[in-house]
Write a protein that holds these residues in place. Structure first.
Motif, PDB file in Angstrom:
ATOM      1  N   VAL A 158      54.468   9.049 125.751  1.00 18.54           N
ATOM      2  CA  VAL A 158      55.659   8.624 126.493  1.00 18.54           C
ATOM      3  C   VAL A 158      55.297   8.276 127.931  1.00 18.54           C
ATOM      4  O   VAL A 158      54.690   9.084 128.643  1.00 18.54           O
ATOM      5  N   LYS A 159      55.638   7.059 128.332  1.00 20.90           N
ATOM      6  CA  LYS A 159      55.445   6.623 129.713  1.00 20.90           C
ATOM      7  C   LYS A 159      56.645   5.806 130.119  1.00 20.90           C
ATOM      8  O   LYS A 159      57.314   5.183 129.296  1.00 20.90           O
ATOM      9  N   GLY A 160      56.882   5.781 131.425  1.00 20.89           N
ATOM     10  CA  GLY A 160      58.035   5.061 131.941  1.00 20.89           C
ATOM     11  C   GLY A 160      58.542   5.745 133.185  1.00 20.89           C
ATOM     12  O   GLY A 160      57.823   6.521 133.819  1.00 20.89           O
ATOM     13  N   SER A 161      59.775   5.486 133.544  1.00 21.17           N
ATOM     14  CA  SER A 161      60.364   6.059 134.750  1.00 21.17           C
ATOM     15  C   SER A 161      61.579   6.896 134.368  1.00 21.17           C
ATOM     16  O   SER A 161      62.431   6.440 133.597  1.00 21.17           O
ATOM     17  N   PHE A 162      61.639   8.087 134.912  1.00 20.25           N
ATOM     18  CA  PHE A 162      62.762   8.962 134.619  1.00 20.25           C
ATOM     19  C   PHE A 162      64.060   8.305 135.091  1.00 20.25           C
ATOM     20  O   PHE A 162      64.115   7.676 136.125  1.00 20.25           O
ATOM     21  N   GLY A 163      65.076   8.522 134.302  1.00 18.38           N
ATOM     22  CA  GLY A 163      66.359   7.872 134.567  1.00 18.38           C
ATOM     23  C   GLY A 163      66.540   6.634 133.722  1.00 18.38           C
ATOM     24  O   GLY A 163      67.670   6.211 133.474  1.00 18.38           O
ATOM     25  N   TYR A 164      65.408   6.045 133.302  1.00 14.20           N
ATOM     26  CA  TYR A 164      65.449   4.833 132.474  1.00 14.20           C
ATOM     27  C   TYR A 164      64.881   5.075 131.080  1.00 14.20           C
ATOM     28  O   TYR A 164      64.967   4.211 130.216  1.00 14.20           O
ATOM     29  N   LEU A 165      64.285   6.254 130.842  1.00 15.05           N
ATOM     30  CA  LEU A 165      63.590   6.518 129.586  1.00 15.05           C
ATOM     31  C   LEU A 165      64.541   6.604 128.398  1.00 15.05           C
ATOM     32  O   LEU A 165      65.568   7.284 128.455  1.00 15.05           O
ATOM     33  N   ASP A 166      64.162   5.936 127.344  1.00 16.77           N
ATOM     34  CA  ASP A 166      64.896   5.996 126.088  1.00 16.77           C
ATOM     35  C   ASP A 166      64.783   7.410 125.514  1.00 16.77           C
ATOM     36  O   ASP A 166      63.675   7.864 125.224  1.00 16.77           O
ATOM     37  N   PRO A 167      65.894   8.122 125.323  1.00 17.15           N
ATOM     38  CA  PRO A 167      65.818   9.495 124.818  1.00 17.15           C
ATOM     39  C   PRO A 167      65.202   9.575 123.420  1.00 17.15           C
ATOM     40  O   PRO A 167      64.507  10.543 123.106  1.00 17.15           O
ATOM     41  N   GLU A 168      65.429   8.573 122.587  1.00 18.18           N
ATOM     42  CA  GLU A 168      64.833   8.579 121.248  1.00 18.18           C
ATOM     43  C   GLU A 168      63.316   8.426 121.336  1.00 18.18           C
ATOM     44  O   GLU A 168      62.557   9.096 120.613  1.00 18.18           O
ATOM     45  N   TYR A 169      62.856   7.570 122.203  1.00 17.77           N
ATOM     46  CA  TYR A 169      61.416   7.403 122.438  1.00 17.77           C
ATOM     47  C   TYR A 169      60.816   8.697 122.989  1.00 17.77           C
ATOM     48  O   TYR A 169      59.717   9.117 122.611  1.00 17.77           O
ATOM     49  N   PHE A 170      61.564   9.361 123.863  1.00 24.13           N
ATOM     50  CA  PHE A 170      61.088  10.617 124.448  1.00 24.13           C
ATOM     51  C   PHE A 170      60.945  11.697 123.389  1.00 24.13           C
ATOM     52  O   PHE A 170      59.972  12.468 123.392  1.00 24.13           O
ATOM     53  N   ARG A 171      61.908  11.747 122.455  1.00 20.09           N
ATOM     54  CA  ARG A 171      61.878  12.783 121.417  1.00 20.09           C
ATOM     55  C   ARG A 171      60.818  12.507 120.362  1.00 20.09           C
ATOM     56  O   ARG A 171      60.073  13.397 119.954  1.00 20.09           O
ATOM     57  N   ARG A 172      60.745  11.258 119.900  1.00 23.86           N
ATOM     58  CA  ARG A 172      59.917  10.944 118.734  1.00 23.86           C
ATOM     59  C   ARG A 172      58.577  10.314 119.090  1.00 23.86           C
ATOM     60  O   ARG A 172      57.709  10.166 118.240  1.00 23.86           O
ATOM     61  N   GLN A 173      58.413   9.913 120.355  1.00 24.03           N
ATOM     62  CA  GLN A 173      57.208   9.231 120.809  1.00 24.03           C
ATOM     63  C   GLN A 173      56.935   7.978 119.983  1.00 24.03           C
ATOM     64  O   GLN A 173      55.781   7.609 119.743  1.00 24.03           O
ATOM     65  N   GLN A 174      57.999   7.332 119.550  1.00 27.08           N
ATOM     66  CA  GLN A 174      57.888   6.070 118.826  1.00 27.08           C
ATOM     67  C   GLN A 174      58.580   4.982 119.649  1.00 27.08           C
ATOM     68  O   GLN A 174      59.791   4.995 119.840  1.00 27.08           O
ATOM     69  N   LEU A 175      57.750   4.053 120.132  1.00 24.87           N
ATOM     70  CA  LEU A 175      58.219   3.005 121.033  1.00 24.87           C
ATOM     71  C   LEU A 175      58.698   1.787 120.242  1.00 24.87           C
ATOM     72  O   LEU A 175      58.016   1.324 119.335  1.00 24.87           O
ATOM     73  N   THR A 176      59.889   1.291 120.559  1.00 22.52           N
ATOM     74  CA  THR A 176      60.411   0.072 119.939  1.00 22.52           C
ATOM     75  C   THR A 176      60.983  -0.827 121.027  1.00 22.52           C
ATOM     76  O   THR A 176      61.118  -0.417 122.187  1.00 22.52           O
ATOM     77  N   GLU A 177      61.337  -2.058 120.632  1.00 24.45           N
ATOM     78  CA  GLU A 177      61.951  -2.975 121.590  1.00 24.45           C
ATOM     79  C   GLU A 177      63.285  -2.420 122.092  1.00 24.45           C
ATOM     80  O   GLU A 177      63.723  -2.741 123.201  1.00 24.45           O
ATOM     81  N   LYS A 178      63.926  -1.550 121.294  1.00 26.97           N
ATOM     82  CA  LYS A 178      65.192  -0.956 121.705  1.00 26.97           C
ATOM     83  C   LYS A 178      65.015   0.018 122.875  1.00 26.97           C
ATOM     84  O   LYS A 178      66.005   0.390 123.528  1.00 26.97           O
ATOM     85  N   SER A 179      63.762   0.435 123.125  1.00 27.46           N
ATOM     86  CA  SER A 179      63.498   1.271 124.301  1.00 27.46           C
ATOM     87  C   SER A 179      63.734   0.469 125.572  1.00 27.46           C
ATOM     88  O   SER A 179      64.272   0.975 126.565  1.00 27.46           O
ATOM     89  N   ASP A 180      63.319  -0.794 125.560  1.00 29.36           N
ATOM     90  CA  ASP A 180      63.599  -1.680 126.697  1.00 29.36           C
ATOM     91  C   ASP A 180      65.098  -1.925 126.834  1.00 29.36           C
ATOM     92  O   ASP A 180      65.627  -2.019 127.943  1.00 29.36           O
ATOM     93  N   VAL A 181      65.781  -2.035 125.702  1.00 23.44           N
ATOM     94  CA  VAL A 181      67.230  -2.282 125.731  1.00 23.44           C
ATOM     95  C   VAL A 181      67.944  -1.113 126.408  1.00 23.44           C
ATOM     96  O   VAL A 181      68.861  -1.308 127.216  1.00 23.44           O
ATOM     97  N   TYR A 182      67.515   0.127 126.099  1.00 16.36           N
ATOM     98  CA  TYR A 182      68.117   1.293 126.736  1.00 16.36           C
ATOM     99  C   TYR A 182      67.904   1.231 128.259  1.00 16.36           C
ATOM    100  O   TYR A 182      68.857   1.403 129.044  1.00 16.36           O
ATOM    101  N   SER A 183      66.678   0.972 128.672  1.00 18.16           N
ATOM    102  CA  SER A 183      66.389   0.908 130.108  1.00 18.16           C
ATOM    103  C   SER A 183      67.206  -0.181 130.784  1.00 18.16           C
ATOM    104  O   SER A 183      67.686  -0.010 131.911  1.00 18.16           O
TER     105      SER A 183
END
Length: 803
Positions: free
Chosen positions: A677-702
């Protein structure tokens, strides 16, 4: 009536008729379809089209419901004439005169007409110009809001020119439309031209051919608007930056201000003087110049003959054999030793413009059809300086044997909209690797790779040593990238990227930044300081310097170079080049004069962004992210979307930046990639944070967080606030659910946003922040909703907001 008076009146009437004829046939004619006419932003007058419309039973007059920010003028684009059946325009012309015809298309929303249904053909003077043409598909493929198609019709015996629009019968509810038409009598600037590869064994008399202007570039110069073109032809000369590729970009040079451009016997209408006052050359390093080519790549329609016109003007040297160079088109010799381009030998003086035409046939084949232009010093001539030079270039398509100039629509790739409902649309994110990728980074990357290989092969055949320099070992505190013999294990991708970006020496970087003077620092990030610099005698750039103590900096440096070297898009910050020299790692970008979005949201107390500006900036950023997700061969996930990584140029155009954490590769097409998991706090996709699986929807959350920052003008995290309000994402969703969102929006926006517009925007942002990625929209959905919100705002802009 006396006989003398009768004769005199006859002469007067004859003169009036002739003058009327001249007005139609000789003076530039600009028609604003479905309008009373008016002047565009350049002050040019446009007139109504009605009196030239001869057959239009199915004609409907409409206005565009939305003005795209990229439109330079409302005229002629905000009005359109729609045809549901065959329609013709008729113009009186002079026989034996060559005419330029220009069509303007703005595929916007037009009342009850779905622009996705618009497919039509256009003929003029018996020549097919467009067939089953879709302006919407073409604009989407080019990531443009509007389109200009220009043609030059050969002289004929007719005194009437008929232009016909025919809706396609192959599509349901199809219709034709047009926003503007120009008709201009032009000098015949063409003659006999030899086919490249065949010398003058086969020549074409281009003066008798019908042409389509495909590209017109002012090399290394600013875009020349229609009002500053020569010959009253109102042409636009674009900058060549999007088309220049190769192992280096060369350098831009300009003619001395006191140098007179002497056209001599050449026609001034060939090109304006400004084209000949700038040029791209290779630089002063003769040894380096013999090891690379200046290269331009153009995507064209297959199975046509093209005329490539080079504009030259030598303004540095004044003697023959000082600078001579070879020219290749699609790896075929166009002008090479022992008869290379030697401008002083050709013109006999400095400051004398000259142009040369070459014809080339582009056949169908695997991948995109292209025209590849390359220039390299003619070392065989033992010139004083080893260099090449180009001032301007034009490319024209010639009609085939059936008087046809129509090419195919770009393939409807993943960049195109698919209508789902009237208010909900999505983008097709599945791409077929066998299809041509329109305006995609992958296509550019493949073309450049082919360019480099072809260049090396040609040089080897010519007895010139191929330039195969690779990267120096990446330096820093990490030794994991070097072997015992000092060679870099990770240099392959970076060496490949070197063919796509300019390689700076550390001496150039130090000179540009005044030896990294603290007064030039314009930003600080995890990678290191960002400095303002000046290169090539005046071009402003932003230079990111790696912090030598940063272990992560090496990986970010490699990712940034490898990623951005392959990407070119209006809403992505362009990487000009890099420096890996003298123990330093630096990245050189286009300078973004207005800084970050964050600065303008809540760090600038003197001025506040209007709601329209915020919407346009968010739309620009969404376009950039959508391109990353769907426009390249593999999905690219930014992984660090935030307001500090959305930069603004001097025209307030938003560009996504900082790709150091981005991920890409074929594994992305499986739906996700498992990663730390990498990124900036406040913008991090909670699903990515929990599962450590990065998708394009992680950018959508941010990006959902960015949208609420734009609306509320507060940081993503603010520890000074009560616990429930610290996270903007959580607090905004809570207020949206309770119906109290208007209480937390930026006070400077209150009362200035129409409720319908606010609802669309807020609903979109909340959907982006859904806990599960599957519930979030694709970036294409987000983009469409934001554009719809801007359209809703535009309908009441005058009454709701003082811009």
């Amino acid at each position: 009536m006396k006989e003398g008076q009768h004769s005199w009146l006859s002469i007067v009437w004859f003169c009036l008729i002739c003058n009327a004829f001249v007005l139609v046939s000789s003076q530039p004619l600009a028609l604003n379809c479905n309008s009373k006419g008016g002047k565009d932003e350049d002050g040019r007058k446009w007139e109504p089209d009605e009196k030239y419309l001869k057959s239009s039973n199915g004609s409907t007059l409409v206005q565009a419901g939305y003005q795209d920010p990229s439109l330079l003028s409302k005229i002629p684009y905000m009005n359109a004439r729609i045809f549901t059946s065959l329609a013709t325009y008729e113009f009186r012309i002079k026989s034996e005169e060559r005419y330029l015809i220009r069509f303007h298309f703005y595929p916007s929303g037009y009342s009850k007409f779905n622009i996705s249904n618009s497919y039509f053909s256009v003929t003029a003077g018996g020549v097919t110009l467009m067939k089953n043409f879709s302006a919407e598909i073409t604009c989407k493929a080019l990531t443009q809001a509007y389109l200009v198609r220009e043609y030059s019709l050969a002289p004929s015996d007719s005194k009437t020119l008929t232009i016909t629009f025919t809706p396609s019968k192959n599509y349901t509810n199809s219709f034709a439309f047009i926003n503007g038409i120009e008709l201009i009598a032009m000098p015949n600037l063409f003659g006999m031209t030899g086919m490249v590869g065949l010398g003058y064994l086969k020549e074409i008399d281009v003066s008798l051919e019908n042409l389509q202007a495909m590209f017109r570039l002012n090399v290394c110069g600013q875009t020349i608007p229609p009002s500053k073109d020569s010959g009253a032809m109102y042409r636009i000369w674009y900058n060549d930056d999007p088309y220049i590729f190769g192992s280096t970009l060369g350098i831009c040079t300009g003619a001395p201000k006191d140098l007179k451009i002497d056209y001599g016997k050449s026609l001034r209408s060939t090109a304006p003087e400004d084209v000949y006052r700038t040029a791209r050359s290779m630089g002063e390093d003769a040894g380096l110049n013999t090891k690379f080519n200046l290269t331009w790549i153009f995507q064209v329609d297959a199975n046509f003959i093209y005329v490539v016109r080079f504009h030259f003007c030598e303004f540095v040297y004044d003697s023959p054999n000082q600078r001579a160079f070879n020219v290749y088109i699609n790896n075929k010799s166009a002008q090479v030793a022992p008869h290379p381009v030697d401008l002083i030998d050709w013109t006999r003086k400095k400051g004398a413009p000259i142009y040369k035409d070459y014809a080339v046939h582009v056949a169908d084949g695997p991948g995109d059809a292209m025209i590849l232009i390359q220039m390299t010093p003619a070392t065989e001539m033992k010139t004083q300086f080893h260099d090449s030079l180009l001032n301007g270039v034009e490319i024209f398509k010639l009609n085939d044997g059936n008087k046809n100039l129509a090419g195919r629509n770009p393939h409807p790739s993943s960049m195109l909209l698919k209508a789902v409902t009237e208010q909900e649309r999505s983008f097709d994110t599945k791409s077929d690797n066998n299809n041509a990728v329109i305006a995609g980074a992958a296509a550019a990357f493949v073309l450049v790779a082919l360019t480099v290989l072809a260049s090396r092969k040609r040089k080897q055949e010519a007895g010139v040593e191929a330039h195969t320099s690779s990267w120096l070992p990446v330096r820093g505190n990490s030794h994991s990238n070097e072997s015992k013999d000092g060679k870099s294990h990770n240099s392959h991708a970076l060496a490949l990227a070197q063919g796509l970006s300019r390689h700076f020496f550390i001496s150039e970087i130090r000179q540009s930044t005044k030896n990294f003077d603290d007064s030039n620092v314009i930003g600080v990030g995890g990678f290191g300081n960002v400095y303002k610099g000046v290169i090539d005698g005046g071009t402003k750039v932003a230079i990111k310097r790696s912090n030598p103590t940063s272990e992560q900096g090496i990986n970010e440096f490699q990712t940034e170079v490898d990623m951005l070297s392959k990407l070119r898009h209006k809403h992505l910050v362009s990487l000009i080049g890099f420096c890996e020299d003298g123990g330093e790692m630096c990245l050189v970008y286009d300078y973004m004069a207005l800084g970050t979005l964050r600065e303008h949201l809540y760090s600038n107390e003197e001025a506040h962004l209007s709601w329209k500006q915020r919407l346009e900036i968010c739309i620009g950023a969404a376009r950039g992210l959508h391109y990353l997700h769907t426009g390249a061969k593999y999905t690219i996930i930014h992984r660090d979307v935030k307001t500090t990584n959305i930069l603004l140029d001097e025209k307030w155009v938003a560009k996504v930046s900082d790709f150091g954490l981005s991920k890409t590769g074929p594994e992305m097409n499986q739906g996700h990639v498992s990663t730390v998991v990498k990124g900036s706090f406040g913008y991090l996709d909670p699903e990515y944070f929990r599962r450590q699986q990065l998708t394009e929807k992680s950018d959508v959350y941010s990006f959902g967080v960015v949208l609420f920052e734009a609306l509320c003008a507060r940081p993503a995290l603010n520890p000074k606030l009560p616990k429930e309000q610290v996270s903007l994402a959580d607090w905004a969703r809570h207020c949206h659910k309770k119906g109290t969102l208007e209480e937390i929006i930026d006070p400077h926006l209150k009362g200035k946003i129409k409720p319908e517009c606010l609802k669309i925007f807020a609903d979109t942002a909340v959907k982006c922040l859904s806990d599960q990625g599957i519930q979030r929209p694709h970036m294409g959905d987000v983009l469409w909703n934001l554009e719809f919100a801007l359209q809703m705002h535009g309908t009441t802009e005058a009454s709701t907001e003082a811009e």
